[in-house]
Design a protein around this motif. Structure first.
Motif, PDB file in Angstrom:
ATOM      1  N   LEU A 444       0.809  -1.218   0.000  1.00  0.00           N
ATOM      2  CA  LEU A 444       0.000   0.000   0.000  1.00  0.00           C
ATOM      3  C   LEU A 444       0.845   1.271   0.000  1.00  0.00           C
ATOM      4  O   LEU A 444       0.291   2.365   0.033  1.00  0.00           O
ATOM      5  CB  LEU A 444      -0.940   0.003   1.210  1.00  0.00           C
ATOM      6  CG  LEU A 444      -2.034  -1.075   1.179  1.00  0.00           C
ATOM      7  CD1 LEU A 444      -2.842  -1.041   2.464  1.00  0.00           C
ATOM      8  CD2 LEU A 444      -2.943  -0.886  -0.018  1.00  0.00           C
ATOM      9  N   GLY A 445       2.173   1.130  -0.036  1.00  0.00           N
ATOM     10  CA  GLY A 445       2.972   2.323  -0.274  1.00  0.00           C
ATOM     11  C   GLY A 445       4.043   2.672   0.726  1.00  0.00           C
ATOM     12  O   GLY A 445       4.751   3.661   0.548  1.00  0.00           O
ATOM     13  N   TRP A 446       4.209   1.900   1.798  1.00  0.00           N
ATOM     14  CA  TRP A 446       5.285   2.236   2.728  1.00  0.00           C
ATOM     15  C   TRP A 446       6.633   2.077   2.045  1.00  0.00           C
ATOM     16  O   TRP A 446       6.918   1.053   1.418  1.00  0.00           O
ATOM     17  CB  TRP A 446       5.234   1.316   3.955  1.00  0.00           C
ATOM     18  CG  TRP A 446       4.347   1.832   5.058  1.00  0.00           C
ATOM     19  CD1 TRP A 446       3.435   2.833   4.979  1.00  0.00           C
ATOM     20  CD2 TRP A 446       4.310   1.360   6.410  1.00  0.00           C
ATOM     21  NE1 TRP A 446       2.815   3.016   6.193  1.00  0.00           N
ATOM     22  CE2 TRP A 446       3.333   2.131   7.090  1.00  0.00           C
ATOM     23  CE3 TRP A 446       4.999   0.367   7.109  1.00  0.00           C
ATOM     24  CZ2 TRP A 446       3.028   1.936   8.439  1.00  0.00           C
ATOM     25  CZ3 TRP A 446       4.703   0.165   8.446  1.00  0.00           C
ATOM     26  CH2 TRP A 446       3.726   0.941   9.111  1.00  0.00           C
ATOM     27  N   GLU A 447       7.489   3.111   2.208  1.00  0.00           N
ATOM     28  CA  GLU A 447       8.841   3.046   1.664  1.00  0.00           C
ATOM     29  C   GLU A 447       9.716   2.179   2.575  1.00  0.00           C
ATOM     30  O   GLU A 447       9.392   1.940   3.745  1.00  0.00           O
ATOM     31  CB  GLU A 447       9.441   4.451   1.564  1.00  0.00           C
ATOM     32  CG  GLU A 447       8.687   5.389   0.618  1.00  0.00           C
ATOM     33  CD  GLU A 447       8.937   5.057  -0.836  1.00  0.00           C
ATOM     34  OE1 GLU A 447       9.781   4.181  -1.106  1.00  0.00           O
ATOM     35  OE2 GLU A 447       8.283   5.670  -1.706  1.00  0.00           O
ATOM     36  N   ARG A 448      10.837   1.738   2.029  1.00  0.00           N
ATOM     37  CA  ARG A 448      11.717   0.851   2.795  1.00  0.00           C
ATOM     38  C   ARG A 448      12.313   1.529   4.021  1.00  0.00           C
ATOM     39  O   ARG A 448      12.620   0.870   5.025  1.00  0.00           O
ATOM     40  CB  ARG A 448      12.847   0.333   1.896  1.00  0.00           C
ATOM     41  CG  ARG A 448      13.693  -0.769   2.559  1.00  0.00           C
ATOM     42  CD  ARG A 448      14.762  -1.280   1.617  1.00  0.00           C
ATOM     43  NE  ARG A 448      15.502  -2.390   2.222  1.00  0.00           N
ATOM     44  CZ  ARG A 448      16.586  -2.240   2.981  1.00  0.00           C
ATOM     45  NH1 ARG A 448      17.048  -1.025   3.260  1.00  0.00           N
ATOM     46  NH2 ARG A 448      17.196  -3.311   3.482  1.00  0.00           N
TER      47      ARG A 448
END
Length: 556
Positions: A444-448
């Motif tokens: 859903l879009g969380w960055e690393r």
């Protein structure tokens, strides 16, 4: 005497003239009588013209006839279409038109088949399954906005809901010797690996499942000859369990021990088996050892679907029906995304529509039945179905993903590093549900470099791979694979070899795994555990790593 003779001569002449006059008068009377007897339309016999009059008449020019203009011409009355088609001329014209259309259509189709690949062309005309009783279609407007059903199509079950997942404690784990505080937000990848990933990404989310992709990614991502040999053995065992009607059944596994208790869940069992084959690149349109198995499995799911006002219902008659809906929709969506077979698009859209309309209108999650307040475990399967559909160009309403985010926000602990079974602290937080929640957050879009993600990965690394909980291993392995780096290498080196060694290699169970602990093995038995374990070993190419290909799904 002479006088008398003269008198007689005069008298004779007079009588003669009198007789002639009498004859003339009588003739005129007769002619007049004939004229009176004639009808008015009768014409008198033509009189002969003299030569002079004839010559003078011929010398005069004949008058030209005046032509009528187009406007003065009398047109025939117009006919209606029905009258025209009823006439002989209309019927001939209609037959000619339709014959012409058919001939030209056949010619165009023949030209198209020359261009198409032979196997795809054949599949356009042949399906080795019986037709469904109803077409698997749903109205187009279903996909425009989220519509909560006026009535919830729940089934009444005597069984109490299974809450065992809330107590799903991962036992016998092997903590990794990694200091999570030292994790760097960036991943160091050599140029050859990046080039290979970029090339595979051109083919979409499932680009790694091709023969070339599998070979490349096994080497890049940490697979081995042993892990690939285990995949081959597992798929062979799964294929041998297929039923004559094309389905699989958790409770029917031939001579192998440890069948599942769910014998009335063939849709769920078939969906999981198909996911295992699709994960290794086997489809129903590409030649291979399992082409027919996949084809018959897909046909079984579609032929046993139920058409509802809210979409296409793939659930089995078990209490946890929405698990099955998510699993079957994932299988259909992956098959469609990999094959581009247009026959699968409507069944996929219908399955997605049912999921969308089953979402809880307030908490944004899913549970066992449409409209139930959500739980994290069921949410995970629906999220993967929606993500696969998104990658296959299926339209998903944006507020569906907003609802999922709201659910995860209310089910999280430690600012999103860990997750519980229900929202607002319902149930216990545990590693299995934490893995489900983190994987959903990634898609859903969380960055690393998200702090909560790094902390959550640290929780999984500290817990380590489980020796018996396939469900936890399946989700946690995907999280660590996408995250990459040293923590993935450490996790993979332990779990990969553990699964290869634990796989059965003799007798009727060759290629399968004995059911472990945790969520599902009792109900799904050996087939369920084998499907989860083989998909775990397919992790290197089932989905391209999110952060290494720079395509985090921020568009949601």
């Amino acid at each position: 005497m002479a006088t008398d003779q003269a008198s007689d001569s005069k008298l004779a002449k007079k009588l003669q003239s009198t007789d002639e006059e009498t004859v003339r008068l009588e003739a005129e009377k007769t002619i007049n009588k004939v004229r009176v007897a004639l009808p008015k339309s009768a014409k008198a016999p033509p009189q002969k013209k003299s030569a002079v009059s004839a010559s003078s008449a011929s010398a005069q020019p004949k008058p030209k006839k005046k032509k009528k203009s187009v406007l003065e011409k009398v047109r025939p009355p117009k006919k209606t279409l029905k009258e025209y088609l009823s006439s002989r001329e209309g019927r001939i014209a209609a037959i000619t038109y339709f014959v012409s259309v058919a001939v030209h259509g056949f010619i165009l189709l023949a030209l198209a088949l020359v261009i198409l690949k032979p196997d795809l062309a054949d599949d356009l005309f042949e399906i080795s399954s019986t037709p469904t009783e109803k077409p698997v279609e749903v109205p187009e407007e279903v996909f425009d906005t989220v519509k909560q059903p006026d009535e919830i199509y729940n089934q009444a079950f005597e069984d109490e809901p299974d809450l065992s997942v809330a107590q799903d404690i991962v036992e016998e784990t092997q903590p990794l010797s990694i200091d999570i505080s030292d994790l760097e937000p960036a991943i160091e990848i050599d140029e050859d690996s990046l080039s290979a990933l970029a090339e595979l990404a051109k083919d979409g989310e499932f680009g790694g499942r091709s023969a070339k992709g599998r070979k490349s990614l096994v080497k890049v991502s940490g697979g081995s000859d042993g892990s690939e040999a285990s995949v081959v053995r597992a798929l062979k065992w799964i294929a041998e369990q297929q039923q004559p009607d094309g389905s699989w059944n958790f409770g029917e596994i031939g001579e192998s021990p440890n069948p599942g208790s769910y014998k009335n869940a063939p849709m769920g069992a078939t969906g999981m088996a198909l996911m295992a084959f699709l994960g290794a690149g086997h489809t129903h349109v590409k030649d291979g050892p399992y082409k027919k198995h996949v084809e018959q499995g897909l046909a079984y799911i579609m032929n046993n679907a139920k058409i509802q006002p809210t979409g296409v219902d793939y659930r089995d008659p078990i209490p946890q029906g929405m698990y099955v809906q998510g699993i079957c929709t994932i299988a259909l969506t992956e098959a469609y995304g990999m094959s581009k077979d247009r026959r699968l698009r409507r069944p996929v859209e219908g399955g997605i529509a049912f999921i969308v309309n089953a979402q809880h209108p307030t908490d944004g999650g899913w549970r066992y039945n449409p409209g139930d307040a959500g739980d994290t475990s069921v949410v995970g399967w629906q999220v993967m179905a929606l993500i696969s559909a998104h990658h296959s160009k299926i339209k998903i309403p944006r507020n569906v993903f907003s609802g999922i985010t709201a659910f995860l926000n209310n089910a999280q602990y430690d600012d999103g590093a860990q997750y519980s079974y229900l929202v607002n602290g319902g149930g216990h937080k545990n590693p299995s549900l934490t893995a489900v929640g983190l994987l959903s957050r990634m898609y859903l879009g969380w960055e690393r470099d998200t702090a909560s993600l790094i902390k959550g990965v640290g929780v999984l690394a500290k817990t380590g791979p489980s020796k018996s909980n396939e469900y936890y291993n399946y989700y946690a392995t995907q999280v660590l694979h996408h995250f990459g780096g040293e923590v993935w290498d450490a996790w993979n080196n332990v779990l990969r070899d553990q699964l290869v060694q634990a796989q059965s290699k003799e007798g009727p169970t060759t290629g399968s795994w004995k059911p472990g602990s945790g969520h599902g093995p009792e109900q799904g038995g050996r087939l369920y555990s084998t499907c989860l374990n083989v998909m775990t070993l397919e992790v290197y190419y089932r989905h391209l790593p999110l952060y290494q290909r720079n395509t985090v799904q921020a568009d949601f």
